[in-house]
Scaffold this motif. Structure first.
Motif, PDB file in Angstrom:
ATOM      1  N   ILE A 181      93.600  73.897  51.721  1.00 29.88           N
ATOM      2  CA  ILE A 181      93.237  73.310  50.433  1.00 29.88           C
ATOM      3  C   ILE A 181      93.495  74.338  49.332  1.00 29.88           C
ATOM      4  CG2 ILE A 181      91.421  72.182  49.089  1.00 29.88           C
ATOM      5  CD1 ILE A 181      92.173  70.692  51.692  1.00 29.88           C
ATOM      6  N   HIS A 182      94.264  73.937  48.344  1.00 28.71           N
ATOM      7  CA  HIS A 182      94.595  74.797  47.217  1.00 28.71           C
ATOM      8  C   HIS A 182      93.911  74.265  45.960  1.00 28.71           C
ATOM      9  CE1 HIS A 182      97.970  76.696  49.441  1.00 28.71           C
ATOM     10  NE2 HIS A 182      98.078  75.490  49.994  1.00 28.71           N
ATOM     11  N   GLY A 183      93.576  75.185  45.060  1.00 31.79           N
ATOM     12  CA  GLY A 183      93.113  74.779  43.740  1.00 31.79           C
ATOM     13  C   GLY A 183      91.617  74.740  43.532  1.00 31.79           C
ATOM     14  N   LEU A 184      90.829  75.074  44.543  1.00 32.85           N
ATOM     15  CA  LEU A 184      89.374  75.097  44.362  1.00 32.85           C
ATOM     16  C   LEU A 184      88.870  76.486  43.982  1.00 32.85           C
ATOM     17  CD1 LEU A 184      88.139  72.828  47.287  1.00 32.85           C
ATOM     18  CD2 LEU A 184      88.294  72.279  44.851  1.00 32.85           C
TER      19      LEU A 184
ATOM     20  N   TYR B  23      94.131  61.825  47.746  1.00 33.58           N
ATOM     21  CA  TYR B  23      93.494  63.112  47.439  1.00 33.58           C
ATOM     22  C   TYR B  23      94.456  63.977  46.637  1.00 33.58           C
ATOM     23  CZ  TYR B  23      91.164  67.628  48.354  1.00 33.58           C
ATOM     24  OH  TYR B  23      90.552  68.853  48.232  1.00 33.58           O
ATOM     25  N   ASN B  24      95.691  64.092  47.108  1.00 30.94           N
ATOM     26  CA  ASN B  24      96.676  64.925  46.426  1.00 30.94           C
ATOM     27  C   ASN B  24      97.063  64.367  45.058  1.00 30.94           C
ATOM     28  OD1 ASN B  24      96.802  67.094  48.159  1.00 30.94           O
ATOM     29  ND2 ASN B  24      98.391  66.185  49.421  1.00 30.94           N
ATOM     30  N   ALA B  25      96.956  63.076  44.874  1.00 29.99           N
ATOM     31  CA  ALA B  25      97.229  62.452  43.576  1.00 29.99           C
ATOM     32  C   ALA B  25      95.982  62.447  42.688  1.00 29.99           C
ATOM     33  CB  ALA B  25      97.736  61.020  43.780  1.00 29.99           C
ATOM     34  N   ARG B  26      94.850  62.843  43.246  1.00 29.56           N
ATOM     35  CA  ARG B  26      93.556  62.792  42.564  1.00 29.56           C
ATOM     36  C   ARG B  26      93.288  61.369  42.038  1.00 29.56           C
ATOM     37  NH1 ARG B  26      95.919  67.332  41.150  1.00 29.56           N
ATOM     38  NH2 ARG B  26      96.328  66.778  39.000  1.00 29.56           N
ATOM     39  N   ASP B  27      93.601  60.393  42.882  1.00 29.96           N
ATOM     40  CA  ASP B  27      93.432  58.975  42.562  1.00 29.96           C
ATOM     41  C   ASP B  27      92.154  58.492  43.243  1.00 29.96           C
ATOM     42  OD1 ASP B  27      93.518  56.175  42.495  1.00 29.96           O
ATOM     43  OD2 ASP B  27      95.689  56.105  42.824  1.00 29.96           O
ATOM     44  N   LEU B  28      91.038  58.579  42.532  1.00 24.91           N
ATOM     45  CA  LEU B  28      89.734  58.304  43.128  1.00 24.91           C
ATOM     46  C   LEU B  28      89.603  56.881  43.681  1.00 24.91           C
ATOM     47  CD1 LEU B  28      86.971  59.491  43.827  1.00 24.91           C
ATOM     48  CD2 LEU B  28      86.192  58.777  41.556  1.00 24.91           C
ATOM     49  N   PRO B  29      89.977  55.830  42.945  1.00 22.35           N
ATOM     50  CA  PRO B  29      89.839  54.483  43.519  1.00 22.35           C
ATOM     51  C   PRO B  29      90.646  54.311  44.817  1.00 22.35           C
ATOM     52  CG  PRO B  29      90.161  54.332  41.154  1.00 22.35           C
ATOM     53  CD  PRO B  29      90.406  55.767  41.531  1.00 22.35           C
ATOM     54  N   ARG B  30      91.863  54.799  44.824  1.00 24.43           N
ATOM     55  CA  ARG B  30      92.694  54.688  46.032  1.00 24.43           C
ATOM     56  C   ARG B  30      92.101  55.524  47.160  1.00 24.43           C
ATOM     57  NH1 ARG B  30      98.408  57.042  46.285  1.00 24.43           N
ATOM     58  NH2 ARG B  30      98.963  56.589  48.413  1.00 24.43           N
ATOM     59  N   PHE B  31      91.633  56.728  46.843  1.00 19.96           N
ATOM     60  CA  PHE B  31      90.991  57.601  47.828  1.00 19.96           C
ATOM     61  C   PHE B  31      89.809  56.884  48.470  1.00 19.96           C
ATOM     62  CE2 PHE B  31      87.791  60.969  48.668  1.00 19.96           C
ATOM     63  CZ  PHE B  31      88.492  61.742  49.575  1.00 19.96           C
TER      64      PHE B  31
ATOM     65  N   ALA C  62      92.857  70.619  38.277  1.00 24.46           N
ATOM     66  CA  ALA C  62      94.256  70.227  38.087  1.00 24.46           C
ATOM     67  C   ALA C  62      95.161  70.722  39.211  1.00 24.46           C
ATOM     68  CB  ALA C  62      94.761  70.737  36.741  1.00 24.46           C
ATOM     69  N   GLY C  63      94.856  71.859  39.807  1.00 24.75           N
ATOM     70  CA  GLY C  63      95.701  72.419  40.856  1.00 24.75           C
ATOM     71  C   GLY C  63      95.321  71.994  42.260  1.00 24.75           C
ATOM     72  N   LEU C  64      94.394  71.049  42.367  1.00 22.78           N
ATOM     73  CA  LEU C  64      93.919  70.625  43.684  1.00 22.78           C
ATOM     74  C   LEU C  64      95.036  69.970  44.483  1.00 22.78           C
ATOM     75  CD1 LEU C  64      91.392  70.193  45.545  1.00 22.78           C
ATOM     76  CD2 LEU C  64      91.285  67.902  44.570  1.00 22.78           C
ATOM     77  N   ARG C  65      95.197  70.432  45.705  1.00 22.26           N
ATOM     78  CA  ARG C  65      96.120  69.764  46.632  1.00 22.26           C
ATOM     79  C   ARG C  65      95.807  70.225  48.049  1.00 22.26           C
ATOM     80  NH1 ARG C  65     100.357  72.796  48.649  1.00 22.26           N
ATOM     81  NH2 ARG C  65     100.654  74.779  47.595  1.00 22.26           N
ATOM     82  N   ALA C  66      96.040  69.334  48.974  1.00 24.39           N
ATOM     83  CA  ALA C  66      95.868  69.642  50.397  1.00 24.39           C
ATOM     84  C   ALA C  66      97.250  69.765  51.017  1.00 24.39           C
ATOM     85  CB  ALA C  66      95.076  68.547  51.093  1.00 24.39           C
ATOM     86  N   GLU C  67      97.422  70.802  51.782  1.00 20.83           N
ATOM     87  CA  GLU C  67      98.665  71.028  52.514  1.00 20.83           C
ATOM     88  C   GLU C  67      98.389  70.721  53.985  1.00 20.83           C
ATOM     89  OE1 GLU C  67     101.222  74.933  53.921  1.00 20.83           O
ATOM     90  OE2 GLU C  67      99.865  75.104  52.208  1.00 20.83           O
TER      91      GLU C  67
END
Length: 115
Positions: free
Chosen positions: A85-88, A17-25, A63-68
């Motif tokens: 959740i940041h960036g939404l 999720y934090n890498a915004r890697d959809l296949p891995r997610f 682009a700023g999406l990340r979960a803390e």
């Protein structure tokens, strides 16, 4: 492939999720994944294809999406994350997310908003 433990499964989806890697997610989720926003028990998303479409078009485009991660609790096949959740939007979103794991994959997700 070795079946993931509940903690490994949730950590995989968190990192992807934090890498915004959809296949891995998506690799962390069961084909019949369903998600809910409590207290409503009507599914928000049902099925891995719906998950991929939603996260690909509505989440991972920020682009700023990340979960803390604030805290994580594991209890049997259930993992509960307290996240910010940041960036939404302009302000972070605080939430708890409960993941129910079945056969090494996330089968159900329950989001509990802080509001």
């Amino acid at each position: 492939m070795t079946m993931m433990t509940p903690l490994q499964c949730v950590q995989l989806q968190f990192e992807a999720y934090n890498a915004r890697d959809l296949p891995r997610f998506l690799s962390a989720f069961a084909e019949d994944i369903s998600s809910f926003r409590l207290p409503d028990m009507t599914p928000l998303l049902a099925g891995k294809a719906a998950y991929g479409e939603f996260y690909g078009k509505e989440r991972f485009v920020h682009a700023g999406l990340r979960a803390e991660l604030v805290n994580r609790i594991a209890l049997g096949n259930t993992v509960i994350d307290h996240e910010v959740i940041h960036g939404l939007g302009p302000e972070p979103i605080e939430t708890a997310i409960m993941f129910v794991i079945r056969d090494g994959l996330i089968a159900q997700v329950f989001a509990i908003p802080a509001k």
